[in-house]
Design a protein around this motif. Structure first.
Motif, short mmCIF file in Angstrom:
data_model
loop_
_atom_site.label_atom_id
_atom_site.label_comp_id
_atom_site.label_asym_id
_atom_site.label_seq_id
_atom_site.Cartn_x
_atom_site.Cartn_y
_atom_site.Cartn_z
N GLU A 1 -20.23 -68.20 -31.18
CA GLU A 1 -20.04 -68.41 -29.61
C GLU A 1 -19.80 -69.96 -29.50
N HIS A 2 -20.10 -70.78 -30.33
CA HIS A 2 -19.83 -72.11 -30.21
C HIS A 2 -18.42 -72.64 -30.58
N VAL A 3 -17.74 -71.90 -31.23
CA VAL A 3 -16.31 -72.12 -31.93
C VAL A 3 -15.49 -71.33 -30.82
N TYR A 4 -15.74 -70.19 -30.41
CA TYR A 4 -14.43 -69.42 -29.71
C TYR A 4 -14.92 -69.19 -28.20
N HIS A 5 -13.72 -69.80 -27.66
CA HIS A 5 -13.91 -69.74 -26.35
C HIS A 5 -12.94 -68.63 -25.49
N GLU A 6 -13.45 -68.08 -24.70
CA GLU A 6 -12.56 -67.00 -23.92
C GLU A 6 -11.87 -67.37 -22.58
N ASN A 7 -10.52 -67.41 -22.60
CA ASN A 7 -9.68 -67.84 -21.63
C ASN A 7 -9.79 -69.50 -21.17
N TYR B 1 -12.08 -73.49 -21.83
CA TYR B 1 -13.00 -74.26 -22.71
C TYR B 1 -14.44 -74.07 -22.11
N ASN B 2 -15.45 -73.70 -22.67
CA ASN B 2 -16.69 -73.71 -22.12
C ASN B 2 -17.42 -75.07 -22.19
N GLN B 3 -17.43 -75.74 -20.92
CA GLN B 3 -18.11 -77.04 -20.59
C GLN B 3 -19.44 -77.03 -20.50
N ASP B 4 -20.16 -76.01 -20.80
CA ASP B 4 -21.62 -75.91 -20.31
C ASP B 4 -22.39 -76.52 -21.31
N THR B 5 -22.71 -77.76 -20.99
CA THR B 5 -23.39 -78.89 -21.86
C THR B 5 -24.88 -78.26 -22.37
N GLY B 6 -25.53 -77.43 -21.28
CA GLY B 6 -26.95 -77.14 -21.55
C GLY B 6 -26.59 -75.98 -22.80
N GLN B 7 -25.83 -74.92 -22.51
CA GLN B 7 -25.34 -73.97 -23.40
C GLN B 7 -24.96 -74.64 -24.93
N PHE B 8 -24.29 -75.48 -24.93
CA PHE B 8 -23.68 -76.24 -25.92
C PHE B 8 -25.03 -76.97 -26.97
N THR B 9 -25.81 -77.36 -25.98
CA THR B 9 -27.16 -78.22 -26.57
C THR B 9 -27.95 -77.17 -27.30
N ASP C 1 -28.81 -76.84 -31.37
CA ASP C 1 -30.37 -76.69 -31.55
C ASP C 1 -30.66 -75.75 -32.53
N GLU C 2 -30.05 -74.57 -32.29
CA GLU C 2 -30.23 -73.32 -33.17
C GLU C 2 -29.61 -73.57 -34.36
N TYR C 3 -28.46 -74.07 -34.40
CA TYR C 3 -27.57 -74.15 -35.59
C TYR C 3 -28.34 -75.38 -36.56
N ASP C 4 -28.99 -76.62 -35.84
CA ASP C 4 -29.55 -77.53 -36.65
C ASP C 4 -30.78 -76.84 -37.38
N GLN C 5 -31.35 -76.04 -36.59
CA GLN C 5 -32.56 -75.40 -37.36
C GLN C 5 -32.19 -74.35 -38.70
N LEU C 6 -30.97 -73.68 -38.66
CA LEU C 6 -30.31 -72.99 -39.56
C LEU C 6 -29.99 -73.82 -40.66
#
Length: 249
Positions: free
Chosen positions: A179-185, A187-195, A199-204
């Motif tokens: 979801e962080h790499v693939y954008h549908e139609n 570019y998703n610029q929702d900074t909150g979602q990006f962050t 955060d989840e990837y940092d933990q992984l």
């Protein structure tokens, strides 16, 4: 999933190889697969230098930061963006191609062509049971690499590819979430979602390093990348490219 997809998804960088050289047939197969990659307008703007000479491999290992696997592998390929042959084409056809060859667009074409060819080569090698490791350290000192490999103007060594029989398998590093790499139609610029995704990837990634190092390392991905990007490296690149008669318009 088929064997091709399994090969791609099982990729990991190999840095320890058996003392066993690739055969000429294997080398030719890998290069032929590289040549089968897509190429912009059939321009084929790349060359591949295979390095067998042990002294040259040893010197390349030094230039790339004393990476032992640059010297000790089954075969070492250097992938080069190449517009030199197109200079010769202009002379052969009695046409001035310089404005085009010195454009940013053709420079980008050469970079893209080379990268597509290299990834085909990497997948081909891995499908043959071999391991690979890309070597960006080639760009630490391109002047010396160019002299060592007798490379003409309008040819830029972009990276090396160490190939061989794996002596030690490494773990796969988790990639960024889909979801962080693939954008549908758009570019998703929702900074909150990006962050949140970061955060989840940092933990992984922190968990991955902790398990791999028995707790000696727990750094986060954003921490690692920010630290790396805060340091200026290879800042001579623009000057080198321009001196080699590429990307100056």
């Amino acid at each position: 999933m088929n064997d091709v997809i399994n090969t791609i998804l099982n990729h990991r960088s190999i840095r320890h190889f058996e003392d066993k050289q690739l055969t000429d047939e294997q080398i030719q197969t890998i290069v032929s697969c590289a040549q089968a990659a897509a190429t912009s307008s059939f321009i084929q703007a790349y060359s591949i230098i295979g390095v067998k000479d042990i002294e040259k491999k040893r010197r390349l290992a030094e230039l790339t930061g004393n990476q032992e696997y640059v010297e000790k592998n089954g075969h070492f390929f250097v992938f080069c963006a190449d517009l030199y042959r197109h200079t010769i084409i202009g002379e052969k056809e009695n046409l001035d191609l310089n404005p085009s060859l010195e454009s940013t667009e053709k420079f980008m074409v050469a970079l893209i062509d080379t990268t597509l060819a290299a990834q085909n080569a990497a997948i081909a090698a891995e499908s043959m049971g071999l391991g690979i490791c890309y070597i960006g350290g080639i760009r630490n000192d391109l002047h010396s690499v160019k002299d060592l490999l007798n490379i003409p103007d309008r040819v830029i060594p972009l990276f090396g590819l160490a190939v061989g029989y794996p002596a030690k398998m490494t773990d796969k590093k988790p990639r960024l979430p889909f979801e962080h790499v693939y954008h549908e139609n758009q570019y998703n610029q929702d900074t909150g979602q990006f962050t949140r995704q970061l955060d989840e990837y940092d933990q992984l990634i922190s968990n991955y390093y902790e398990a791999r190092t028995n707790g000696q390392r727990q750094d986060r991905w954003t921490e690692q990348i920010a630290h790396m990007l805060s340091k200026q490296t290879r800042m001579y690149m623009k000057e080198f490219i321009q001196k080699n008669k590429l990307d100056i318009r």
